[in-house]
Design a protein around this motif. Sequence first.
Motif, PDB file in Angstrom:
ATOM      1  N   ARG A  68     -18.033  15.789  12.560  1.00 28.89           N
ATOM      2  CA  ARG A  68     -16.579  16.697  12.397  1.00 28.89           C
ATOM      3  C   ARG A  68     -15.478  16.963  13.735  1.00 28.89           C
ATOM      4  NH1 ARG A  68     -19.071  20.956   8.494  1.00 28.89           N
ATOM      5  NH2 ARG A  68     -20.310  20.774  10.382  1.00 28.89           N
ATOM      6  N   ALA A  69     -16.215  16.945  14.281  1.00 27.54           N
ATOM      7  CA  ALA A  69     -15.090  17.298  15.590  1.00 27.54           C
ATOM      8  C   ALA A  69     -14.350  16.681  15.956  1.00 27.54           C
ATOM      9  CB  ALA A  69     -16.999  18.128  16.923  1.00 27.54           C
ATOM     10  N   VAL A  70     -15.347  15.206  16.439  1.00 27.30           N
ATOM     11  CA  VAL A  70     -14.807  13.694  16.730  1.00 27.30           C
ATOM     12  C   VAL A  70     -13.200  13.695  15.804  1.00 27.30           C
ATOM     13  CG1 VAL A  70     -15.088  11.367  16.795  1.00 27.30           C
ATOM     14  CG2 VAL A  70     -17.015  12.621  17.217  1.00 27.30           C
ATOM     15  N   ALA A  71     -13.630  13.700  14.823  1.00 28.17           N
ATOM     16  CA  ALA A  71     -12.666  13.615  13.763  1.00 28.17           C
ATOM     17  C   ALA A  71     -11.508  15.073  13.655  1.00 28.17           C
ATOM     18  CB  ALA A  71     -12.749  13.932  11.806  1.00 28.17           C
ATOM     19  N   ALA A  72     -11.601  15.804  14.545  1.00 30.33           N
ATOM     20  CA  ALA A  72     -10.988  17.053  15.105  1.00 30.33           C
ATOM     21  C   ALA A  72     -10.408  16.595  15.698  1.00 30.33           C
ATOM     22  CB  ALA A  72     -11.468  17.845  14.509  1.00 30.33           C
ATOM     23  N   ILE A  73     -10.784  15.909  17.439  1.00 28.17           N
ATOM     24  CA  ILE A  73      -9.771  15.857  18.579  1.00 28.17           C
ATOM     25  C   ILE A  73      -9.082  14.237  18.069  1.00 28.17           C
ATOM     26  CG2 ILE A  73     -10.404  13.768  20.161  1.00 28.17           C
ATOM     27  CD1 ILE A  73     -13.482  15.673  20.494  1.00 28.17           C
ATOM     28  N   LYS A  74      -9.940  13.622  16.912  1.00 34.21           N
ATOM     29  CA  LYS A  74      -8.904  12.455  16.737  1.00 34.21           C
ATOM     30  C   LYS A  74      -7.029  12.576  15.778  1.00 34.21           C
ATOM     31  CE  LYS A  74     -12.400   9.039  16.904  1.00 34.21           C
ATOM     32  NZ  LYS A  74     -12.781   7.556  15.611  1.00 34.21           N
TER      33      LYS A  74
ATOM     34  N   ALA B 133      -7.452  11.562  29.641  1.00 37.41           N
ATOM     35  CA  ALA B 133      -8.805  12.435  29.086  1.00 37.41           C
ATOM     36  C   ALA B 133      -9.763  11.977  28.326  1.00 37.41           C
ATOM     37  CB  ALA B 133      -8.251  13.414  28.802  1.00 37.41           C
ATOM     38  N   THR B 134     -10.904  12.032  28.859  1.00 44.15           N
ATOM     39  CA  THR B 134     -12.278  10.964  27.785  1.00 44.15           C
ATOM     40  C   THR B 134     -12.993  12.555  27.124  1.00 44.15           C
ATOM     41  OG1 THR B 134     -12.387   8.962  29.315  1.00 44.15           O
ATOM     42  CG2 THR B 134     -14.258   9.560  28.071  1.00 44.15           C
ATOM     43  N   PHE B 135     -13.067  12.703  26.356  1.00 44.16           N
ATOM     44  CA  PHE B 135     -13.775  13.381  25.270  1.00 44.16           C
ATOM     45  C   PHE B 135     -15.089  13.200  24.699  1.00 44.16           C
ATOM     46  CE2 PHE B 135      -9.425  13.785  25.011  1.00 44.16           C
ATOM     47  CZ  PHE B 135      -8.805  14.885  24.434  1.00 44.16           C
ATOM     48  N   VAL B 136     -16.256  13.492  24.977  1.00 41.45           N
ATOM     49  CA  VAL B 136     -17.459  13.084  24.360  1.00 41.45           C
ATOM     50  C   VAL B 136     -17.307  15.185  23.501  1.00 41.45           C
ATOM     51  CG1 VAL B 136     -20.319  12.249  25.489  1.00 41.45           C
ATOM     52  CG2 VAL B 136     -17.704  12.252  26.584  1.00 41.45           C
ATOM     53  N   GLU B 137     -18.283  14.151  22.540  1.00 44.34           N
ATOM     54  CA  GLU B 137     -18.680  15.071  21.421  1.00 44.34           C
ATOM     55  C   GLU B 137     -19.459  13.917  20.318  1.00 44.34           C
ATOM     56  OE1 GLU B 137     -19.699  18.114  19.422  1.00 44.34           O
ATOM     57  OE2 GLU B 137     -18.425  18.381  21.258  1.00 44.34           O
TER      58      GLU B 137
ATOM     59  N   LEU C  59      -0.567  12.269  21.729  1.00 52.70           N
ATOM     60  CA  LEU C  59      -1.546  12.298  22.900  1.00 52.70           C
ATOM     61  C   LEU C  59      -2.612  11.324  22.730  1.00 52.70           C
ATOM     62  CD1 LEU C  59      -1.607  16.034  24.544  1.00 52.70           C
ATOM     63  CD2 LEU C  59       0.333  13.813  25.875  1.00 52.70           C
ATOM     64  N   THR C  60      -2.751  10.317  24.066  1.00 56.05           N
ATOM     65  CA  THR C  60      -3.736   9.290  23.786  1.00 56.05           C
ATOM     66  C   THR C  60      -4.898   9.765  24.580  1.00 56.05           C
ATOM     67  OG1 THR C  60      -1.770   8.187  23.778  1.00 56.05           O
ATOM     68  CG2 THR C  60      -4.069   6.954  24.388  1.00 56.05           C
ATOM     69  N   GLY C  61      -6.327  10.323  24.488  1.00 55.45           N
ATOM     70  CA  GLY C  61      -7.176  10.118  24.865  1.00 55.45           C
ATOM     71  C   GLY C  61      -8.705   8.876  24.671  1.00 55.45           C
ATOM     72  N   ASN C  62      -9.359   8.732  25.144  1.00 59.08           N
ATOM     73  CA  ASN C  62     -10.351   8.098  24.920  1.00 59.08           C
ATOM     74  C   ASN C  62     -11.522   8.955  24.235  1.00 59.08           C
ATOM     75  OD1 ASN C  62     -12.513   6.543  25.092  1.00 59.08           O
ATOM     76  ND2 ASN C  62     -12.447   6.087  27.057  1.00 59.08           N
ATOM     77  N   VAL C  63     -11.885   9.113  23.108  1.00 60.08           N
ATOM     78  CA  VAL C  63     -12.812   9.446  22.556  1.00 60.08           C
ATOM     79  C   VAL C  63     -13.767   8.887  22.917  1.00 60.08           C
ATOM     80  CG1 VAL C  63     -12.914  11.035  20.367  1.00 60.08           C
ATOM     81  CG2 VAL C  63     -11.180  10.881  21.207  1.00 60.08           C
ATOM     82  N   GLN C  64     -15.271   9.493  22.966  1.00 58.86           N
ATOM     83  CA  GLN C  64     -16.964   8.562  22.875  1.00 58.86           C
ATOM     84  C   GLN C  64     -17.113   9.495  22.237  1.00 58.86           C
ATOM     85  OE1 GLN C  64     -17.882   6.019  24.492  1.00 58.86           O
ATOM     86  NE2 GLN C  64     -15.610   6.063  25.166  1.00 58.86           N
ATOM     87  N   PRO C  65     -18.018   8.439  20.592  1.00 59.88           N
ATOM     88  CA  PRO C  65     -18.617  10.147  19.901  1.00 59.88           C
ATOM     89  C   PRO C  65     -20.018   9.495  20.220  1.00 59.88           C
ATOM     90  CG  PRO C  65     -17.566   7.840  18.705  1.00 59.88           C
ATOM     91  CD  PRO C  65     -17.523   7.992  19.973  1.00 59.88           C
ATOM     92  N   VAL C  66     -20.256  10.169  20.961  1.00 64.79           N
ATOM     93  CA  VAL C  66     -22.490  10.357  21.928  1.00 64.79           C
ATOM     94  C   VAL C  66     -22.591  11.316  22.044  1.00 64.79           C
ATOM     95  CG1 VAL C  66     -21.069   9.434  23.713  1.00 64.79           C
ATOM     96  CG2 VAL C  66     -23.366   8.410  23.143  1.00 64.79           C
ATOM     97  N   ASP C  67     -23.712  11.706  22.818  1.00 61.61           N
ATOM     98  CA  ASP C  67     -24.255  12.734  23.381  1.00 61.61           C
ATOM     99  C   ASP C  67     -23.855  12.585  24.259  1.00 61.61           C
ATOM    100  OD1 ASP C  67     -26.616  14.612  23.466  1.00 61.61           O
ATOM    101  OD2 ASP C  67     -27.273  12.593  25.256  1.00 61.61           O
TER     102      ASP C  67
END
Length: 161
Positions: free
Chosen positions: A51-57, A43-47, A65-73
Amino acid sequence: MDVVKGAIFSSLSDFIVGARMLDLFAGSGALGIEALSRGAAAATFVENEQRAVAAIKRNLEKTKLTGNVQPVDVFRFLDRFAAPEAYDLIIADPPYAKAPGERDFTPELLGSEPLRKALAPHGIFVLEHLPGAKLPLHKVWECFRQKRYGATEVAFLRVLN
């Protein structure tokens, strides 16, 4: 949110197992994390909101669980997307335009060629949107299921060949 999340994943049933998933406008990451917990391969998370990025992490850490978090538009991410494989499942829960003059992400998403290219040929795009809103499918999307859940409506879409 739990009713909508449950309905989405009940509709997807076994499709989710082994899927590569993209969660656009990820918020807390609930949809992507649910996909991972139900057997999605990745799963890749784009946000864009920090604050939401920190919440996802934090939520990924809590669930182990492991996911790829992308802090971008979202649109910047899609414009630069160049993965070797497209996503089997893309879910988007963009902010709704409720008043005249507010940015309406739904037409932008449905008109996005980079979004269509990010979706695998057999893939499904799940879009949450304002109930009753007419979806501009641009003769490139097929809506094969649509259901209203209170203050949101969920459309299940495929790219037309």
